[in-house]
Design a protein around this motif. Structure first.
Motif, PDB file in Angstrom:
ATOM      1  N   GLY A   1     -66.873 -45.243 -99.845  1.00 37.71           N
ATOM      2  CA  GLY A   1     -65.816 -45.789 -99.259  1.00 37.71           C
ATOM      3  C   GLY A   1     -66.039 -47.359 -98.994  1.00 37.71           C
ATOM      4  N   ASP A   2     -65.211 -48.038 -98.209  1.00 37.67           N
ATOM      5  CA  ASP A   2     -65.086 -49.337 -97.869  1.00 37.67           C
ATOM      6  C   ASP A   2     -66.552 -49.696 -97.608  1.00 37.67           C
ATOM      7  OD1 ASP A   2     -62.515 -49.378 -98.207  1.00 37.67           O
ATOM      8  OD2 ASP A   2     -61.894 -49.268 -96.331  1.00 37.67           O
ATOM      9  N   SER A   3     -66.913 -50.860 -98.165  1.00 36.38           N
ATOM     10  CA  SER A   3     -68.551 -51.322 -98.120  1.00 36.38           C
ATOM     11  C   SER A   3     -69.067 -51.536 -96.410  1.00 36.38           C
ATOM     12  CB  SER A   3     -68.488 -52.875 -98.549  1.00 36.38           C
ATOM     13  OG  SER A   3     -70.158 -52.954 -98.600  1.00 36.38           O
ATOM     14  N   LEU A   4     -70.025 -50.864 -96.249  1.00 36.60           N
ATOM     15  CA  LEU A   4     -70.793 -50.804 -94.867  1.00 36.60           C
ATOM     16  C   LEU A   4     -72.121 -51.677 -95.124  1.00 36.60           C
ATOM     17  CD1 LEU A   4     -69.852 -47.394 -93.347  1.00 36.60           C
ATOM     18  CD2 LEU A   4     -68.659 -49.572 -93.060  1.00 36.60           C
TER      19      LEU A   4
ATOM     20  N   ILE B   1     -76.826 -45.951-102.707  1.00 33.70           N
ATOM     21  CA  ILE B   1     -75.319 -46.411-102.216  1.00 33.70           C
ATOM     22  C   ILE B   1     -74.882 -47.287-103.399  1.00 33.70           C
ATOM     23  CG2 ILE B   1     -73.741 -47.444-100.725  1.00 33.70           C
ATOM     24  CD1 ILE B   1     -74.502 -44.589-100.062  1.00 33.70           C
ATOM     25  N   SER B   2     -75.806 -48.306-103.652  1.00 33.54           N
ATOM     26  CA  SER B   2     -75.580 -49.386-104.570  1.00 33.54           C
ATOM     27  C   SER B   2     -75.214 -48.949-106.093  1.00 33.54           C
ATOM     28  CB  SER B   2     -76.674 -50.297-104.861  1.00 33.54           C
ATOM     29  OG  SER B   2     -76.714 -51.148-103.656  1.00 33.54           O
ATOM     30  N   GLN B   3     -75.932 -47.844-106.373  1.00 33.53           N
ATOM     31  CA  GLN B   3     -75.743 -47.219-107.913  1.00 33.53           C
ATOM     32  C   GLN B   3     -74.550 -46.504-107.907  1.00 33.53           C
ATOM     33  OE1 GLN B   3     -77.645 -47.059-110.578  1.00 33.53           O
ATOM     34  NE2 GLN B   3     -79.789 -47.666-109.976  1.00 33.53           N
ATOM     35  N   LEU B   4     -74.031 -45.737-106.935  1.00 35.82           N
ATOM     36  CA  LEU B   4     -72.759 -45.097-106.936  1.00 35.82           C
ATOM     37  C   LEU B   4     -71.837 -46.064-107.089  1.00 35.82           C
ATOM     38  CD1 LEU B   4     -73.269 -42.377-104.090  1.00 35.82           C
ATOM     39  CD2 LEU B   4     -73.620 -42.109-106.600  1.00 35.82           C
TER      40      LEU B   4
ATOM     41  N   PRO C   1     -64.450 -35.163-100.872  1.00 36.08           N
ATOM     42  CA  PRO C   1     -65.567 -34.901-102.053  1.00 36.08           C
ATOM     43  C   PRO C   1     -66.356 -33.863-101.856  1.00 36.08           C
ATOM     44  CG  PRO C   1     -65.585 -37.200-101.161  1.00 36.08           C
ATOM     45  CD  PRO C   1     -64.855 -36.391-100.281  1.00 36.08           C
ATOM     46  N   CYS C   2     -66.491 -32.924-102.858  1.00 36.59           N
ATOM     47  CA  CYS C   2     -67.445 -31.674-102.775  1.00 36.59           C
ATOM     48  C   CYS C   2     -68.839 -32.045-103.014  1.00 36.59           C
ATOM     49  CB  CYS C   2     -67.012 -30.857-104.102  1.00 36.59           C
ATOM     50  SG  CYS C   2     -65.346 -29.827-103.668  1.00 36.59           S
ATOM     51  N   TRP C   3     -69.696 -31.553-102.474  1.00 34.06           N
ATOM     52  CA  TRP C   3     -71.173 -31.649-102.749  1.00 34.06           C
ATOM     53  C   TRP C   3     -71.356 -31.298-104.304  1.00 34.06           C
ATOM     54  CZ3 TRP C   3     -69.817 -28.836 -97.971  1.00 34.06           C
ATOM     55  CH2 TRP C   3     -69.663 -27.609 -98.083  1.00 34.06           C
ATOM     56  N   ASP C   4     -72.242 -31.915-104.812  1.00 32.82           N
ATOM     57  CA  ASP C   4     -72.647 -31.632-106.124  1.00 32.82           C
ATOM     58  C   ASP C   4     -73.817 -32.051-106.605  1.00 32.82           C
ATOM     59  OD1 ASP C   4     -72.438 -31.249-109.167  1.00 32.82           O
ATOM     60  OD2 ASP C   4     -70.214 -30.809-108.815  1.00 32.82           O
ATOM     61  N   SER C   5     -74.745 -31.512-107.124  1.00 32.92           N
ATOM     62  CA  SER C   5     -76.087 -31.988-107.711  1.00 32.92           C
ATOM     63  C   SER C   5     -75.918 -32.950-108.797  1.00 32.92           C
ATOM     64  CB  SER C   5     -76.915 -30.663-108.199  1.00 32.92           C
ATOM     65  OG  SER C   5     -76.232 -29.969-109.201  1.00 32.92           O
ATOM     66  N   ILE C   6     -74.719 -33.258-109.456  1.00 37.35           N
ATOM     67  CA  ILE C   6     -74.701 -33.974-110.664  1.00 37.35           C
ATOM     68  C   ILE C   6     -75.198 -35.414-110.007  1.00 37.35           C
ATOM     69  CG2 ILE C   6     -72.207 -34.601-109.958  1.00 37.35           C
ATOM     70  CD1 ILE C   6     -71.745 -35.060-112.856  1.00 37.35           C
ATOM     71  N   ILE C   7     -74.797 -35.719-109.146  1.00 35.25           N
ATOM     72  CA  ILE C   7     -75.192 -37.248-108.304  1.00 35.25           C
ATOM     73  C   ILE C   7     -76.833 -37.341-108.462  1.00 35.25           C
ATOM     74  CG2 ILE C   7     -75.415 -38.779-106.469  1.00 35.25           C
ATOM     75  CD1 ILE C   7     -73.075 -37.200-105.326  1.00 35.25           C
ATOM     76  N   SER C   8     -77.746 -36.475-108.026  1.00 38.26           N
ATOM     77  CA  SER C   8     -79.196 -36.699-108.127  1.00 38.26           C
ATOM     78  C   SER C   8     -79.626 -36.231-109.705  1.00 38.26           C
ATOM     79  CB  SER C   8     -79.757 -35.446-107.151  1.00 38.26           C
ATOM     80  OG  SER C   8     -79.340 -34.247-107.502  1.00 38.26           O
ATOM     81  N   ASP C   9     -78.809 -35.715-110.373  1.00 43.63           N
ATOM     82  CA  ASP C   9     -78.981 -35.729-111.757  1.00 43.63           C
ATOM     83  C   ASP C   9     -78.868 -36.840-112.539  1.00 43.63           C
ATOM     84  OD1 ASP C   9     -79.481 -32.777-111.681  1.00 43.63           O
ATOM     85  OD2 ASP C   9     -77.455 -32.196-112.210  1.00 43.63           O
ATOM     86  N   LEU C  10     -77.908 -37.591-112.188  1.00 38.56           N
ATOM     87  CA  LEU C  10     -77.535 -38.975-112.708  1.00 38.56           C
ATOM     88  C   LEU C  10     -78.215 -40.007-112.191  1.00 38.56           C
ATOM     89  CD1 LEU C  10     -73.763 -38.758-113.054  1.00 38.56           C
ATOM     90  CD2 LEU C  10     -75.202 -38.558-115.013  1.00 38.56           C
ATOM     91  N   PHE C  11     -78.492 -39.982-110.957  1.00 38.03           N
ATOM     92  CA  PHE C  11     -79.342 -40.977-110.376  1.00 38.03           C
ATOM     93  C   PHE C  11     -80.628 -40.149-109.482  1.00 38.03           C
ATOM     94  CE2 PHE C  11     -75.089 -42.674-110.216  1.00 38.03           C
ATOM     95  CZ  PHE C  11     -75.253 -43.722-111.165  1.00 38.03           C
ATOM     96  N   PRO C  12     -81.732 -40.369-109.875  1.00 39.96           N
ATOM     97  CA  PRO C  12     -82.692 -39.607-109.198  1.00 39.96           C
ATOM     98  C   PRO C  12     -82.979 -40.419-107.906  1.00 39.96           C
ATOM     99  CG  PRO C  12     -83.547 -39.925-111.637  1.00 39.96           C
ATOM    100  CD  PRO C  12     -81.937 -40.752-111.480  1.00 39.96           C
TER     101      PRO C  12
ATOM    102  N   ASN D   1     -68.025 -43.214-112.789  1.00 42.08           N
ATOM    103  CA  ASN D   1     -67.638 -42.010-112.475  1.00 42.08           C
ATOM    104  C   ASN D   1     -67.852 -41.409-111.345  1.00 42.08           C
ATOM    105  OD1 ASN D   1     -67.127 -41.561-115.385  1.00 42.08           O
ATOM    106  ND2 ASN D   1     -69.322 -40.974-115.717  1.00 42.08           N
ATOM    107  N   LEU D   2     -68.648 -42.289-110.415  1.00 42.08           N
ATOM    108  CA  LEU D   2     -68.840 -41.894-108.944  1.00 42.08           C
ATOM    109  C   LEU D   2     -68.801 -42.673-108.044  1.00 42.08           C
ATOM    110  CD1 LEU D   2     -72.481 -40.053-109.748  1.00 42.08           C
ATOM    111  CD2 LEU D   2     -70.021 -39.038-109.735  1.00 42.08           C
TER     112      LEU D   2
END
Length: 209
Positions: free
Chosen positions: A152-155, A138-141, A82-93, A146-147
């Protein structure tokens, strides 16, 4: 470089010349010019709309990912890493990391891990990663349509949310869960991996990934 510029001056819609220019800048680790060349080719693909232009854009994207860099405006999850991308923090503060390096160094043992990006490094721009225990993120993702591919496998509570640090902006950019990018090794000690921050000039200890 001169000949590519000349070819584009004579034929501004020459997608192959634009792609070759982008490859050249990748080879010379020129992030700014490589990004501009990539954006130019994207614009050509949108305007010319030919099979050849689309093909050379895919090839140039492949060169970016092979180098371990993320193409500008790339879709999250567009490659196996996966590429790093600010979209994650935009969607999930809740997934943002706003602490300073000094504050991270004071975190409880095992809550923060960091290291160098090795071959994925973009010299003088993005050089280190940091993984932080953020179970709510992690739970939100994991439940996101979309994300979810960024986890990966649950840790469970043992998973980390990983970021890269932008030397340009001084901010942490979300990457993915450690269960996906496998940066934190269970046997690595906290004190050995916690980076002193961008003000430190001792990079040797960070080249371990």
């Amino acid at each position: 470089e001169f000949y590519y510029h000349k070819a584009l001056a004579l034929a501004p819609q020459h997608c192959e010349a634009a792609s070759y220019m982008g490859e050249l800048y990748l080879q010379t680790d020129d992030l700014q010019q490589a990004s501009l060349a990539y954006a130019r080719l994207q614009s050509l693909v949108a305007s010319v709309d030919t099979l050849l232009c689309a093909q050379v854009l895919r090839q140039l994207t492949g060169h970016w990912t092979s180098k371990g860099w993320c193409p500008p405006s790339s879709a999250v999850g567009s490659s196996t890493s996966p590429c790093w991308d600010s979209i994650i923090s935009d969607l999930f503060p809740i997934c943002r990391e706003t602490r300073t390096w000094r504050q991270l160094r004071k975190a409880s043992r095992g809550q923060v891990m960091t290291g160098g990006l090795g071959k994925k490094m973009i010299p003088h721009h993005i050089e280190v990663w940091v993984c932080v225990k953020k179970p709510e993120c992690i739970s939100q993702l994991r439940v996101s349509a979309n994300l979810s591919h960024l986890v990966g496998d649950s840790l469970g509570d043992e998973d980390y949310m990983c970021f890269v640090f932008s030397e340009d902006t001084g901010k942490f950019i979300p990457w993915a869960a450690n269960s996906m990018v496998h940066l934190v090794k269970p046997t690595v000690g906290f004190e050995d991996t916690l980076h002193a921050g961008p003000e430190s000039h001792n990079r040797e200890s960070m080249q371990n990934s």
